[in-house]
Design a protein around this motif. Sequence first.
Motif, PDB file in Angstrom:
ATOM      1  N   ASN A 218       0.822  -1.213   0.000  1.00 47.18           N
ATOM      2  CA  ASN A 218       0.000   0.000   0.000  1.00 47.18           C
ATOM      3  C   ASN A 218       0.855   1.262   0.000  1.00 47.18           C
ATOM      4  OD1 ASN A 218      -2.492  -1.258  -0.105  1.00 47.18           O
ATOM      5  ND2 ASN A 218      -2.704  -1.346   2.112  1.00 47.18           N
ATOM      6  N   ILE A 219       1.899   1.270   0.792  1.00 50.27           N
ATOM      7  CA  ILE A 219       2.791   2.432   0.839  1.00 50.27           C
ATOM      8  C   ILE A 219       3.420   2.658  -0.533  1.00 50.27           C
ATOM      9  CG2 ILE A 219       4.987   3.286   1.759  1.00 50.27           C
ATOM     10  CD1 ILE A 219       4.214   1.962   4.421  1.00 50.27           C
TER      11      ILE A 219
ATOM     12  N   LYS B 106       2.356   1.623  -3.491  1.00 48.30           N
ATOM     13  CA  LYS B 106       1.333   2.016  -4.469  1.00 48.30           C
ATOM     14  C   LYS B 106       0.961   3.486  -4.305  1.00 48.30           C
ATOM     15  CE  LYS B 106      -3.243   0.940  -6.159  1.00 48.30           C
ATOM     16  NZ  LYS B 106      -4.477   0.191  -5.972  1.00 48.30           N
ATOM     17  N   GLU B 107       0.686   3.907  -3.072  1.00 48.04           N
ATOM     18  CA  GLU B 107       0.302   5.294  -2.828  1.00 48.04           C
ATOM     19  C   GLU B 107       1.421   6.260  -3.188  1.00 48.04           C
ATOM     20  OE1 GLU B 107      -0.998   5.622   1.214  1.00 48.04           O
ATOM     21  OE2 GLU B 107      -2.660   4.220   0.899  1.00 48.04           O
ATOM     22  N   THR B 108       2.640   5.915  -2.849  1.00 50.17           N
ATOM     23  CA  THR B 108       3.770   6.798  -3.124  1.00 50.17           C
ATOM     24  C   THR B 108       4.058   6.886  -4.608  1.00 50.17           C
ATOM     25  OG1 THR B 108       4.711   6.219  -0.984  1.00 50.17           O
ATOM     26  CG2 THR B 108       6.175   7.283  -2.564  1.00 50.17           C
ATOM     27  N   SER B 109       3.991   5.746  -5.311  1.00 54.48           N
ATOM     28  CA  SER B 109       4.310   5.756  -6.741  1.00 54.48           C
ATOM     29  C   SER B 109       3.254   6.485  -7.558  1.00 54.48           C
ATOM     30  CB  SER B 109       4.508   4.337  -7.260  1.00 54.48           C
ATOM     31  OG  SER B 109       3.320   3.594  -7.149  1.00 54.48           O
ATOM     32  N   GLU B 110       2.034   6.601  -7.033  1.00 50.53           N
ATOM     33  CA  GLU B 110       0.978   7.323  -7.741  1.00 50.53           C
ATOM     34  C   GLU B 110       1.185   8.827  -7.684  1.00 50.53           C
ATOM     35  OE1 GLU B 110      -2.609   5.853  -5.954  1.00 50.53           O
ATOM     36  OE2 GLU B 110      -2.590   4.032  -7.170  1.00 50.53           O
ATOM     37  N   LYS B 111       1.925   9.286  -6.691  1.00 51.55           N
ATOM     38  CA  LYS B 111       2.209  10.708  -6.562  1.00 51.55           C
ATOM     39  C   LYS B 111       3.323  11.081  -7.530  1.00 51.55           C
ATOM     40  CE  LYS B 111       0.910  10.638  -1.743  1.00 51.55           C
ATOM     41  NZ  LYS B 111       1.375  10.731  -0.362  1.00 51.55           N
TER      42      LYS B 111
END
Length: 124
Positions: A58-59, A61-66
């Motif tokens: 999750n970390i 995925k969320e970080t790479s989307e930014k």
Amino acid sequence: MMDDYRRSWALRYLREAKAELEAARKMPYIAPSLVLEAVRKARNAIYYSLGEPAFIENIIKETSEKTQTISDPVLRCLIGIEETVQELNQLKQADGETTMKQADNLIELASDIVETLTGEITKD
């Protein structure tokens, strides 16, 4: 400190990743699927050595989307690993030697990380 459960899963995934890659070298006709499975298992070994895999995913995925620059070197490395796994997943039938080399490098990196975090030697 890492608990025995995560340590055993990290070491198991790492052993299996190495075995999958070795099998890919011996059986080129099914190598693409074996290489892909090997890199997934290497990634999982890293995740288990760092903490709860679902949380780590999750970390990442969320970080790479930014679109911002990631300053944390560990997180940057984990995102790079995930990108490599995704790239290999899409290339499947591409240059076998290049794919094998990328997988070998990723498994070596996973070995180094797991060794560092578990304190156990994983070299064959």
